[in-house]
Design an enzyme around this catalytic site. Structure first.
Site, mmCIF file in Angstrom:
data_model
loop_
_atom_site.group_PDB
_atom_site.id
_atom_site.type_symbol
_atom_site.label_atom_id
_atom_site.label_comp_id
_atom_site.label_asym_id
_atom_site.label_seq_id
_atom_site.Cartn_x
_atom_site.Cartn_y
_atom_site.Cartn_z
ATOM 1 N N GLY A 36 0.840 -1.208 0.000
ATOM 2 C CA GLY A 36 0.000 0.000 0.000
ATOM 3 C C GLY A 36 0.868 1.248 0.000
ATOM 4 O O GLY A 36 2.087 1.165 0.135
ATOM 5 N N VAL A 57 -0.940 -6.193 10.534
ATOM 6 C CA VAL A 57 -2.101 -6.787 11.213
ATOM 7 C C VAL A 57 -1.876 -8.238 11.639
ATOM 8 O O VAL A 57 -2.762 -8.850 12.228
ATOM 9 C CB VAL A 57 -3.401 -6.704 10.371
ATOM 10 C CG1 VAL A 57 -3.787 -5.262 10.122
ATOM 11 C CG2 VAL A 57 -3.271 -7.457 9.059
ATOM 12 N N TYR A 62 -4.636 -3.332 18.784
ATOM 13 C CA TYR A 62 -5.351 -2.634 19.843
ATOM 14 C C TYR A 62 -6.010 -1.393 19.250
ATOM 15 O O TYR A 62 -5.335 -0.542 18.651
ATOM 16 C CB TYR A 62 -4.395 -2.226 20.974
ATOM 17 C CG TYR A 62 -5.100 -1.407 22.025
ATOM 18 C CD1 TYR A 62 -5.940 -2.026 22.949
ATOM 19 C CD2 TYR A 62 -4.956 -0.023 22.067
ATOM 20 C CE1 TYR A 62 -6.625 -1.270 23.897
ATOM 21 C CE2 TYR A 62 -5.630 0.739 23.009
ATOM 22 C CZ TYR A 62 -6.461 0.107 23.921
ATOM 23 O OH TYR A 62 -7.148 0.851 24.845
ATOM 24 N N GLY A 102 -10.619 -11.732 15.920
ATOM 25 C CA GLY A 102 -10.608 -11.584 17.383
ATOM 26 C C GLY A 102 -11.048 -10.192 17.786
ATOM 27 O O GLY A 102 -11.822 -10.014 18.742
ATOM 28 N N LYS A 105 -14.819 -9.827 17.225
ATOM 29 C CA LYS A 105 -15.547 -10.539 18.288
ATOM 30 C C LYS A 105 -15.548 -9.704 19.571
ATOM 31 O O LYS A 105 -16.593 -9.493 20.194
ATOM 32 C CB LYS A 105 -14.869 -11.891 18.513
ATOM 33 C CG LYS A 105 -15.385 -12.679 19.691
ATOM 34 C CD LYS A 105 -14.780 -14.092 19.659
ATOM 35 C CE LYS A 105 -14.832 -14.764 21.009
ATOM 36 N NZ LYS A 105 -13.593 -14.626 21.782
ATOM 37 N N ALA A 114 -12.087 -10.032 2.689
ATOM 38 C CA ALA A 114 -11.810 -9.941 1.255
ATOM 39 C C ALA A 114 -11.238 -11.271 0.795
ATOM 40 O O ALA A 114 -10.099 -11.611 1.103
ATOM 41 C CB ALA A 114 -10.816 -8.819 0.980
ATOM 42 N N TYR A 145 -1.010 -17.478 -1.935
ATOM 43 C CA TYR A 145 -2.159 -16.555 -1.893
ATOM 44 C C TYR A 145 -3.467 -17.343 -1.820
ATOM 45 O O TYR A 145 -4.318 -17.079 -0.964
ATOM 46 C CB TYR A 145 -2.131 -15.688 -3.149
ATOM 47 C CG TYR A 145 -3.202 -14.622 -3.226
ATOM 48 C CD1 TYR A 145 -3.204 -13.539 -2.367
ATOM 49 C CD2 TYR A 145 -4.194 -14.695 -4.203
ATOM 50 C CE1 TYR A 145 -4.174 -12.547 -2.455
ATOM 51 C CE2 TYR A 145 -5.159 -13.701 -4.306
ATOM 52 C CZ TYR A 145 -5.148 -12.629 -3.440
ATOM 53 O OH TYR A 145 -6.102 -11.644 -3.540
ATOM 54 N N LYS A 149 -6.065 -17.353 1.380
ATOM 55 C CA LYS A 149 -7.444 -16.852 1.272
ATOM 56 C C LYS A 149 -8.442 -17.957 1.584
ATOM 57 O O LYS A 149 -9.505 -17.701 2.164
ATOM 58 C CB LYS A 149 -7.683 -16.271 -0.118
ATOM 59 C CG LYS A 149 -6.917 -14.975 -0.388
ATOM 60 C CD LYS A 149 -7.443 -13.812 0.447
ATOM 61 C CE LYS A 149 -6.843 -12.474 0.014
ATOM 62 N NZ LYS A 149 -7.348 -11.348 0.827
#
Ligand code: UDP
Length: 311
Positions: A36, A57, A62, A102, A105, A114, A145, A149
């Site tokens: 990105g 990620v 947090y 997580g 939730k 995605a 990949y 996915k």
């Protein structure tokens, strides 16, 4: 809603940021910037309804305060990128999906994963309905990949069934438009700059393999509708207009006025490159009332304008 978009500085992630802000929501974009770019979201800097967090990620996430929706779009997505970043690709699909589920939730947020037409591999059923289980080589170059996915889909369904998280899965077919990275190696950012420079377009293989290209605004519209729906099983979003890569090259040459033609490069075609790909979008149409609106010529014309300013 307060919405977390992982991969928020990527091609699709950044368009999602724009869409949610335009619909009146506030957005947190998270991205580690390996594929990105902050260029894609720089126009949002300084807004008090937008926050960017630079984070991988796959590590613990947090977020202070409420989160109402999480969209997991972080992942290298072009074949060249995921072959150069195989471990990161597997990790973001597996560990990253676990972390964001997580978080969803814990916050009581709805969640959208995605996913991709790559879960169908080199398909033996054409066009591909969601009920097709696919034809994937787990140990081929695309396996990093495809299997990441597929794992992400399994994890998403497990959080739905076991923890009752309100989850959605979109299977995204080839999508194009402004903010695709120039050097990501996919066919659109390869062909358009080649055409604008007056060079022949590099057709890999014999060019008879097919793809079906969806303009980004149509895709984003479908994703938004899916997030707001009650569906939990995967939904294909893509444009069913199918053409060979040769026909696609000829269309780009015509729209740009490029007279250099094509150059066929059989050796450049990646192993397990799907021979055909076209979404069956009956489910999206029936369930969401969604169908693509932007024609290939209209979408390509906008994308050509974007690349004209970037090269
Ligand atoms: N392709 C091509 N020339 C290029 C880049 C890609 O002919 O310069 C072909 C590639 O072999 C594949 C199709 O275009 O058959 C789409 O490739 P892309 O990398 O865009 O994504 P994919 O749909 O394979 O994930």
């Amino acid at each position: 809603m307060r919405v977390l978009i992982t991969g928020g500085a990527g091609f699709l992630g950044s368009h999602l940021c724009d869409k949610f802000l335009a619909e009146g929501h506030s957005v947190i974009a998270m991205d580690n910037l390996i594929t990105g770019s902050t260029r894609n979201i720089e126009h949002l800097a300084g807004r008090d309804d937008f926050l960017f967090i630079k984070q991988d990620v796959t590590n613990y996430i947090y977020i202070e305060g409420p989160v109402d929706a999480v969209l997991h779009f972080a992942s290298p997505a072009s074949p060249i990128d995921y072959m150069n970043l195989p471990i990161q690709t597997l990790k973001v699909g597996a560990l990253g999906t676990h972390k964001v589920l997580g978080l969803a939730k814990a916050k009581g947020a709805r969640f959208l994963q995605a996913s991709t037409s790559e879960v169908y591999g080199d398909p033996q059923i054409h066009p591909q309905p969601e009920s097709y289980w696919g034809h994937v080589n787990p140990i081929g170059p695309r396996g990093v990949y495809d299997e990441a996915k597929r794992f992400a889909e399994a994890m998403t369904m497990a959080y739905h069934r076991y923890h009752g998280v309100d989850t959605k899965i979109v299977r995204i077919f080839n999508t194009y438009g402004p903010r695709m990275r120039l050097e990501d190696g996919r066919v659109v950012p390869n062909f358009i700059p080649q055409a604008l420079r007056g060079e022949p377009l590099t057709v890999f293989g014999d060019g008879l393999q097919t793809r079906s290209f969806c303009y980004c605004s149509d895709l984003i519209d479908g994703i938004y509708k899916l997030l707001m729906s009650d569906e939990h099983e995967p939904v294909n979003i893509g444009n069913p207009t199918e053409l060979t890569i040769r026909e696609f090259a000829e269309t780009i040459n015509r729209l740009t006025g490029n007279t250099a033609g094509i150059v066929v490069q059989p050796e450049k075609r990646i192993k397990d490159d799907p021979q055909t790909r076209r979404p069956d979008i009956t489910k999206a149409h029936t369930l969401l009332g969604w169908e693509p609106k932007v024609s290939l010529e209209e979408g390509l014309t906008k994308t050509i304008e974007y690349f004209r300013h970037r090269i």
